[in-house]
Design a protein around this motif. Sequence first.
Motif, mmCIF file in Angstrom:
data_model
loop_
_atom_site.group_PDB
_atom_site.id
_atom_site.type_symbol
_atom_site.label_atom_id
_atom_site.label_comp_id
_atom_site.label_asym_id
_atom_site.label_seq_id
_atom_site.Cartn_x
_atom_site.Cartn_y
_atom_site.Cartn_z
ATOM 1 N N LEU A 32 62.527 75.874 -16.045
ATOM 2 C CA LEU A 32 63.649 76.641 -15.277
ATOM 3 C C LEU A 32 64.477 76.069 -14.338
ATOM 4 N N CYS A 60 71.479 78.241 -13.237
ATOM 5 C CA CYS A 60 70.201 78.592 -13.379
ATOM 6 C C CYS A 60 69.592 79.365 -14.489
ATOM 7 N N ASP A 61 68.524 79.440 -15.036
ATOM 8 C CA ASP A 61 67.937 80.219 -15.940
ATOM 9 C C ASP A 61 67.172 81.441 -15.692
ATOM 10 N N GLY A 74 68.536 83.637 -21.474
ATOM 11 C CA GLY A 74 68.084 82.677 -22.469
ATOM 12 C C GLY A 74 68.960 82.637 -23.757
ATOM 13 N N ASP A 75 68.686 81.933 -24.654
ATOM 14 C CA ASP A 75 69.401 81.626 -25.876
ATOM 15 C C ASP A 75 69.249 82.836 -26.709
ATOM 16 N N GLN A 79 63.304 83.881 -25.685
ATOM 17 C CA GLN A 79 63.453 82.911 -24.469
ATOM 18 C C GLN A 79 63.500 83.530 -23.222
ATOM 19 N N ALA A 80 64.361 84.487 -23.260
ATOM 20 C CA ALA A 80 64.601 85.250 -21.914
ATOM 21 C C ALA A 80 63.205 85.839 -21.440
ATOM 22 N N ARG A 83 60.779 83.182 -20.091
ATOM 23 C CA ARG A 83 61.357 82.805 -18.835
ATOM 24 C C ARG A 83 60.882 83.656 -17.715
ATOM 25 N N GLY A 124 68.398 74.485 -20.222
ATOM 26 C CA GLY A 124 69.288 74.708 -19.213
ATOM 27 C C GLY A 124 70.680 75.358 -19.384
ATOM 28 N N PRO A 125 71.408 75.888 -18.389
ATOM 29 C CA PRO A 125 72.643 76.745 -18.735
ATOM 30 C C PRO A 125 73.623 75.870 -19.559
ATOM 31 N N ARG A 128 73.282 76.041 -23.437
ATOM 32 C CA ARG A 128 73.256 77.209 -24.215
ATOM 33 C C ARG A 128 74.249 77.128 -25.268
ATOM 34 N N PRO A 140 61.588 78.077 -23.603
ATOM 35 C CA PRO A 140 61.370 77.489 -22.154
ATOM 36 C C PRO A 140 60.092 76.934 -22.017
#
Length: 209
Positions: A32, A60-61, A74-75, A79-80, A83, A124-125, A128, A140
């Motif tokens: 994260l 930030c993620d 997330g991508d 992933q989101a 996280r 990380g951002p 992406r 993640p």
Amino acid sequence: AVLHAHPPTASGFALAGVELAPVATPEIAVSLGDQIPLLPFALPGSEPLERAVAAAAERCDALLLERNGALALGDDLEQAYLRLELVEHYARQLLVARQLGGPSPLAADQLATLLKARAKAGLGPEARGLLRSEGLSARPSAVEETAPAFTQAARLLRSEGLSARPSAVEETAPAFTQAARLLSSEGLSARPSAVEETSPAFTQAARKR
């Protein structure tokens, strides 16, 4: 992808106006980043909230929304979700740690090393857009999945219309069967873990599928 939810422990921190800090574990640093910010309260759906989230998403993620809940980026949706799950898990850890005297942050040099590993893994951002351009998805919970060995294996499998995480149909294809047998001979799985996906055997299976 963006997911918003109200996991109880993380939402409790948000309701109390308490940030999920410090970053005290390697898993959080790599998965994260160096912070999980707490955004000041703004009414849901308001322009101030939209601007604050957009600005935070550039650095930030995952984050907390004061008096609201948690949000993760997330991508892709998986992933989101992972996280967001990690945010709640860390909130529980911090809650217990504070009852026992409080967690200590990672040393600056340790954090720097972990953040380098995070960047190298394509997390990380800032990563992406690059990952999407390669048709990849950072996950993640596992830095290793975007390491060069996994990336190369995934590309090779994709060139045959297969997936590094195959569907039931793909698992009946001769190419996958061959890869599965080789993986089995190395004591690995046809549905590899993050560690297995960066091993020479997994890379070899992908190449020989």
